[in-house]
Design a protein around this motif. Structure first.
Motif, PDB file in Angstrom:
ATOM      1  N   LEU A 188     -66.418 -10.350  62.710  1.00  0.00           N
ATOM      2  CA  LEU A 188     -65.956  -9.191  61.921  1.00  0.00           C
ATOM      3  C   LEU A 188     -64.867  -9.634  60.955  1.00  0.00           C
ATOM      4  O   LEU A 188     -64.028 -10.475  61.299  1.00  0.00           O
ATOM      5  N   ASP A 189     -64.871  -9.053  59.760  1.00  0.00           N
ATOM      6  CA  ASP A 189     -63.744  -9.290  58.841  1.00  0.00           C
ATOM      7  C   ASP A 189     -62.535  -8.472  59.283  1.00  0.00           C
ATOM      8  O   ASP A 189     -61.400  -8.946  59.251  1.00  0.00           O
ATOM      9  N   TYR A 190     -62.794  -7.214  59.673  1.00  0.00           N
ATOM     10  CA  TYR A 190     -61.684  -6.327  60.052  1.00  0.00           C
ATOM     11  C   TYR A 190     -62.071  -5.536  61.306  1.00  0.00           C
ATOM     12  O   TYR A 190     -63.119  -4.880  61.320  1.00  0.00           O
ATOM     13  N   LEU A 191     -61.222  -5.591  62.315  1.00  0.00           N
ATOM     14  CA  LEU A 191     -61.375  -4.701  63.470  1.00  0.00           C
ATOM     15  C   LEU A 191     -60.200  -3.728  63.424  1.00  0.00           C
ATOM     16  O   LEU A 191     -59.033  -4.133  63.517  1.00  0.00           O
ATOM     17  N   LEU A 192     -60.523  -2.447  63.212  1.00  0.00           N
ATOM     18  CA  LEU A 192     -59.465  -1.432  63.139  1.00  0.00           C
ATOM     19  C   LEU A 192     -59.266  -0.832  64.526  1.00  0.00           C
ATOM     20  O   LEU A 192     -60.243  -0.548  65.230  1.00  0.00           O
ATOM     21  N   ILE A 193     -58.026  -0.630  64.907  1.00  0.00           N
ATOM     22  CA  ILE A 193     -57.739  -0.027  66.211  1.00  0.00           C
ATOM     23  C   ILE A 193     -57.112   1.344  65.992  1.00  0.00           C
ATOM     24  O   ILE A 193     -56.006   1.458  65.448  1.00  0.00           O
ATOM     25  N   ASP A 194     -57.851   2.371  66.390  1.00  0.00           N
ATOM     26  CA  ASP A 194     -57.376   3.747  66.232  1.00  0.00           C
ATOM     27  C   ASP A 194     -56.521   4.087  67.453  1.00  0.00           C
ATOM     28  O   ASP A 194     -57.044   4.281  68.548  1.00  0.00           O
ATOM     29  N   LEU A 249     -61.538 -12.684  71.182  1.00  0.00           N
ATOM     30  CA  LEU A 249     -62.220 -12.237  69.961  1.00  0.00           C
ATOM     31  C   LEU A 249     -62.163 -13.302  68.851  1.00  0.00           C
ATOM     32  O   LEU A 249     -61.628 -13.059  67.760  1.00  0.00           O
ATOM     33  N   PRO A 250     -62.713 -14.477  69.126  1.00  0.00           N
ATOM     34  CA  PRO A 250     -62.585 -15.572  68.151  1.00  0.00           C
ATOM     35  C   PRO A 250     -63.275 -15.298  66.817  1.00  0.00           C
ATOM     36  O   PRO A 250     -62.888 -15.856  65.801  1.00  0.00           O
ATOM     37  N   GLY A 251     -64.301 -14.415  66.809  1.00  0.00           N
ATOM     38  CA  GLY A 251     -65.024 -14.169  65.558  1.00  0.00           C
ATOM     39  C   GLY A 251     -64.386 -13.094  64.686  1.00  0.00           C
ATOM     40  O   GLY A 251     -64.864 -12.801  63.603  1.00  0.00           O
ATOM     41  N   VAL A 252     -63.297 -12.489  65.179  1.00  0.00           N
ATOM     42  CA  VAL A 252     -62.678 -11.385  64.429  1.00  0.00           C
ATOM     43  C   VAL A 252     -61.546 -11.940  63.561  1.00  0.00           C
ATOM     44  O   VAL A 252     -60.596 -12.520  64.066  1.00  0.00           O
ATOM     45  N   LYS A 253     -61.678 -11.744  62.249  1.00  0.00           N
ATOM     46  CA  LYS A 253     -60.707 -12.362  61.346  1.00  0.00           C
ATOM     47  C   LYS A 253     -59.374 -11.618  61.293  1.00  0.00           C
ATOM     48  O   LYS A 253     -58.310 -12.223  61.195  1.00  0.00           O
ATOM     49  N   ASN A 254     -59.436 -10.291  61.312  1.00  0.00           N
ATOM     50  CA  ASN A 254     -58.199  -9.499  61.197  1.00  0.00           C
ATOM     51  C   ASN A 254     -58.253  -8.305  62.144  1.00  0.00           C
ATOM     52  O   ASN A 254     -59.239  -7.565  62.146  1.00  0.00           O
ATOM     53  N   ILE A 255     -57.186  -8.137  62.931  1.00  0.00           N
ATOM     54  CA  ILE A 255     -57.108  -7.015  63.865  1.00  0.00           C
ATOM     55  C   ILE A 255     -56.006  -6.088  63.350  1.00  0.00           C
ATOM     56  O   ILE A 255     -54.841  -6.489  63.254  1.00  0.00           O
ATOM     57  N   VAL A 256     -56.398  -4.885  62.977  1.00  0.00           N
ATOM     58  CA  VAL A 256     -55.456  -3.999  62.283  1.00  0.00           C
ATOM     59  C   VAL A 256     -55.290  -2.689  63.050  1.00  0.00           C
ATOM     60  O   VAL A 256     -56.261  -1.944  63.240  1.00  0.00           O
ATOM     61  N   ALA A 257     -54.072  -2.434  63.502  1.00  0.00           N
ATOM     62  CA  ALA A 257     -53.793  -1.210  64.257  1.00  0.00           C
ATOM     63  C   ALA A 257     -53.503  -0.064  63.291  1.00  0.00           C
ATOM     64  O   ALA A 257     -52.814  -0.256  62.286  1.00  0.00           O
ATOM     65  N   VAL A 258     -54.060   1.116  63.580  1.00  0.00           N
ATOM     66  CA  VAL A 258     -53.735   2.308  62.783  1.00  0.00           C
ATOM     67  C   VAL A 258     -52.919   3.230  63.692  1.00  0.00           C
ATOM     68  O   VAL A 258     -53.415   3.715  64.707  1.00  0.00           O
ATOM     69  N   THR A 276     -61.530  -6.711  75.339  1.00  0.00           N
ATOM     70  CA  THR A 276     -61.962  -8.082  75.634  1.00  0.00           C
ATOM     71  C   THR A 276     -63.420  -8.185  76.077  1.00  0.00           C
ATOM     72  O   THR A 276     -64.021  -9.236  75.943  1.00  0.00           O
ATOM     73  N   ASP A 277     -63.999  -7.110  76.619  1.00  0.00           N
ATOM     74  CA  ASP A 277     -65.368  -7.226  77.139  1.00  0.00           C
ATOM     75  C   ASP A 277     -66.429  -6.723  76.158  1.00  0.00           C
ATOM     76  O   ASP A 277     -67.614  -6.722  76.476  1.00  0.00           O
TER      77      ASP A 277
END
Ligand code: ATP
Ligand code: MG
Length: 363
Positions: free
Chosen positions: A209-215, A93-102, A202-203
Motif C-alpha cells: 500500500l502507498d497509504y494506510l489511513l487509520i481512522d 506491515l513491510p509492504g505499507v509505505k506510509n501509515i497515517v493516523a486521522v 498486524t494480522d
C-alpha cells in the motif's frame, strides 16, 4: 546539431521540485531520456501520484529543454510517480509505505467522513490505499463504504490467522465491525479493545500500500497508545471543526502526537464544516470564521483543506457512497485535500527521519 543526453540533463538540472527545493536531477527524479530526430521524451518520477504541482513541473521541464535545444523538436514529458517512504525493512506491515493516523480532539468532527473521502481521493489519483478502522467502540467505516454485511475471509498460517481485508471501491478495509454480528452491543474492557486493535493491525493481509489511513476514535485514549506501540506511525492528520471548544481539543490531540515519547510528525490540519454555501454560493460561517486557519498558524502546521458543511456529505456517508465518488464541487474539494495530503507526506518523508514504535513502560 544532434541533441545529446548531457544537454537534456543540464536543462533539467535547472528545474527544482518546488517543495523539496532541489533540482530534479539531483533528486534522481529524472528516470529516462529518449532522444530521436524529431522527439525528446523524458520520464520524471514524482513522490506521489497526488502531486498538485504535476502540471507546473511538466511545463517547467518542457520550457527548460526548449531553452536548451530550441523550439523545433517535439518534447514529451511523461510524469510518473513512486510514493516515497521512510519505512524500510520494517518487520510489521513491510509492504505499507506510509501509515497515517486521522485523529481529532472532540468526537463527531468528521474524522471517519474525512478518512473515507480522503482514501478514495488518493486512490483516484492513482495511489494504493487502505483504511484501518481503529474505532473499536463505534466503527463507522463499514457503513460509510456500504459493506457492513461483508465478512472477511481468514486463513490459518501456522500459529497465526491471517485476515483478508474487504476490498470496496478499490480501498482495502479492515474494521472490528466486520468481525462482530450487526447490532451487537459489545462491551470492551480497555485491554481487550487494545488487543483487538493490535490484531486488526498486524494480522490483516495489507499487502503493498502507498497509504494506510487509520481512522481513530476521538480524544487521546488507550487506543491511540496501542496504535503507536504496535506500528511506527508516519504522521498524523488532525481534523477539527471551527468552534472554540473543538479547536481547544484539537490542539490537545496534536500535542499528544508531538510529545517527545510519542513523536509522530503532524502532516497537517483539516478544518471540517468550515462554512456553508448558500444558494448564491457565498460562504456562511455558521461555526465561526477561520478557526482551523488560525490554529494551523498558531501551532505551525499545514492547513490541508477546508471542507464545507454540506447535507449531501452526511447523506452520502449514511448511504455508503462517499461524496468524492460523485462529480461535484464537493468531490473537487476532497481531491484537492488528497493532493495536499500526498504532498505533505512527501515533504515529511524528505525532511524527517522514520518514526519509531513507542515503548511505554508500565508502572
Ligand atoms: N462536512 C460535513 N457536512 C455535513 N455533514 C458532515 C460533514 N462531515 C461529517 N458530517 C456528518 O457528521 C457526522 C459525524 O461525522 P463522522 O462520523 O465522520 O465524525 P467522527 O469524527 O468520525 O465521529 P467519532 O468521533 O464518533 O468517530 C456524520 O453523520 C457525518 O455524515
Ligand atoms: Mg469516527
Amino acid at each position: 546539431m544532434a541533441v545529446g543526453r548531457e544537454q537534456i540533463l543540464k536543462a533539467l538540472s535547472t528545474v527544482e521540485d518546488p517543495d523539496l527545493k532541489q533540482g530534479l536531477v539531483a533528486l534522481k527524479m529524472v528516470k529516462d531520456i529518449e532522444i530521436s530526430d524529431d522527439l525528446i521524451k523524458v520520464v520524471v518520477e514524482l513522490t506521489t501520484p497526488a502531486c498538485p504541482l504535476k502540471e507546473m513541473i511538466r511545463n517547467e521541464c518542457e520550457a527548460a529543454i526548449k531553452k536548451e535545444v530550441g523550439e523545433e523538436i517535439k518534447i514529451v514529458i511523461d510524469i510518473t510517480s513512486n510514493v516515497t517512504t521512510v519505512r524500510e525493512k520494517e518487520p510489521v506491515l513491510p509492504g505499507v509505505k506510509n501509515i497515517v493516523a486521522v485523529a481529532s480532539g472532540k468526537g463527531g468532527v468528521g474524522k471517519s467522513t474525512i478518512t473515507a473521502n480522503l482514501a478514495i481521493g488518493l486512490a483516484k489519483t492513482g495511489a494504493s490505499v487502505g483504511i484501518l478502522d481503529a474505532d473499536i467502540f463505534g466503527p463507522s467505516i463499514p457503513t460509510m463504504f456500504n459493506c457492513e454485511y461483508k465478512q472477511p475471509k481468514t486463513q490459518v498460517d501456522g500459529p497465526k490467522t491471517i485476515i483478508e481485508p474487504i476490498n470496496q471501491y478499490g480501498i482495502k478495509l479492515m474494521s472490528i465491525g466486520f468481525m462482530l454480528p450487526q447490532n451487537n452491543a459489545m462491551v470492551w474492557r480497555g485491554p481487550m479493545a487494545g488487543s483487538a486493535l493490535k490484531q486488526l493491525i498486524t494480522d490483516t493481509n495489507w499487502g503493498d500500500l502507498d497509504y494506510l489511513l487509520i481512522d481513530l476514535p476521538p480524544g487521546t485514549s488507550d487506543i491511540h497508545l496501542t496504535m503507536v506501540q504496535s506500528i511506527p506511525v508516519t504522521g498524523a492528520i488532525i481534523v477539527t471543526t471551527p468552534q472554540k471548544i473543538a479547536l481547544i481539543d484539537a490542539e490537545k490531540g496534536l500535542m499528544m502526537f508531538n510529545q517527545q515519547k510519542i513523536n509522530v510528525p503532524i502532516i497537517g490540519l483539516v478544518e471540517n464544516m468550515a462554512f456553508m454555501l448558500n444558494d448564491s454560493q457565498e460562504k456562511q460561517y455558521v461555526f465561526g470564521k477561520d478557526g482551523g486557519k488560525k490554529l494551523a498558524k498558531k501551532v505551525d502546521v499545514e492547513l490541508l483543506g477546508e471542507v464545507p458543511l454540506t447535507p449531501s456529505i452526511c447523506e452520502d456517508g449514511d448511504e455508503g457512497f462517499p461524496s468524492v465518488m460523485k462529480d461535484s464541487t464537493i468531490s473537487d474539494i476532497f481531491i484537492d485535500l488528497a493532493k495536499s495530503v500526498g504532498r505533505q507526506i512527501a515533504i515529511r518523508n524528505a525532511t524527517q527521519p522514520s518514526s519509531q514504535v513507542v515503548e511505554i513502560t508500565q508502572h
